[in-house]
Design a protein around this motif. Structure first.
Motif, PDB file in Angstrom:
ATOM      1  N   GLY A 137      21.610 -12.017   4.531  1.00 56.50           N
ATOM      2  CA  GLY A 137      22.861 -12.679   4.240  1.00 56.50           C
ATOM      3  C   GLY A 137      23.010 -12.898   2.742  1.00 56.50           C
ATOM      4  O   GLY A 137      22.149 -12.519   1.951  1.00 56.50           O
ATOM      5  N   GLN A 138      24.106 -13.540   2.383  1.00 59.26           N
ATOM      6  CA  GLN A 138      24.388 -13.759   0.958  1.00 59.26           C
ATOM      7  C   GLN A 138      23.718 -15.029   0.442  1.00 59.26           C
ATOM      8  O   GLN A 138      23.634 -15.257  -0.761  1.00 59.26           O
ATOM      9  N   GLY A 139      23.229 -15.855   1.346  1.00 60.19           N
ATOM     10  CA  GLY A 139      22.524 -17.074   0.969  1.00 60.19           C
ATOM     11  C   GLY A 139      23.420 -18.294   0.963  1.00 60.19           C
ATOM     12  O   GLY A 139      24.634 -18.202   0.771  1.00 60.19           O
ATOM     13  N   THR A 140      22.808 -19.448   1.187  1.00 64.79           N
ATOM     14  CA  THR A 140      23.509 -20.719   1.107  1.00 64.79           C
ATOM     15  C   THR A 140      22.640 -21.676   0.291  1.00 64.79           C
ATOM     16  O   THR A 140      21.425 -21.760   0.495  1.00 64.79           O
ATOM     17  N   GLN A 141      23.255 -22.378  -0.640  1.00 68.00           N
ATOM     18  CA  GLN A 141      22.510 -23.201  -1.579  1.00 68.00           C
ATOM     19  C   GLN A 141      22.174 -24.565  -0.980  1.00 68.00           C
ATOM     20  O   GLN A 141      23.054 -25.256  -0.447  1.00 68.00           O
ATOM     21  N   VAL A 142      20.916 -24.925  -1.103  1.00 69.86           N
ATOM     22  CA  VAL A 142      20.451 -26.259  -0.718  1.00 69.86           C
ATOM     23  C   VAL A 142      19.914 -26.937  -1.976  1.00 69.86           C
ATOM     24  O   VAL A 142      19.030 -26.391  -2.644  1.00 69.86           O
TER      25      VAL A 142
END
Length: 124
Positions: free
Chosen positions: A115-120
């Motif tokens: 995936g494109q990633g999700t920021q945490v």
């Protein structure tokens, strides 16, 4: 080409919780095992958790054991990463990835779709 989309990232205080989700454009994850990986600032990408549907097993890196849980819905259309007791060192871009080997084991996995990633971001 199959696409993976992560959601659920955000900014949270240390000790807080987040749940990440990952869905696929193909409808289900099919024969693939699935994994969550992350890349923190100035760090290399690292394995976080893996799930094998074929062998009904989960895998975690030591630093998240007891705090994170990888799971899927019964239809295998959504992958989750439940993250509790978050620490500032958990700050990273979190990726969902499909493991074509089906093992889920980070020692054997081969991630072919990302995936494109999700920021945490976890604040102290």
């Amino acid at each position: 080409q199959v696409q993976l989309v992560e959601t659920g990232g955000g900014l949270v205080q240390a000790g807080g919780s987040l749940r990440l989700s990952c869905t696929t454009s193909s409808g289900t994850f099919g024969r693939f095992a699935m994994g969550w990986l992350r890349q923190g600032p100035g760090k290399e990408r690292e394995f976080v958790a893996g799930l094998s549907f074929a062998f009904h097993r989960t895998y975690y890196t030591d630093s998240v054991k007891g705090r994170f849980t990888i799971s899927s819905n019964n239809a295998k259309t959504t992958l989750y990463l439940e993250m509790n007791s978050l620490k500032p060192e958990d700050t990273a871009l979190y990726y969902c990835a499909a493991d074509e080997t089906g093992w889920g084991d980070p020692q054997r996995a081969r991630y072919t779709t990302w995936g494109q990633g999700t920021q945490v971001t976890v604040s102290a």
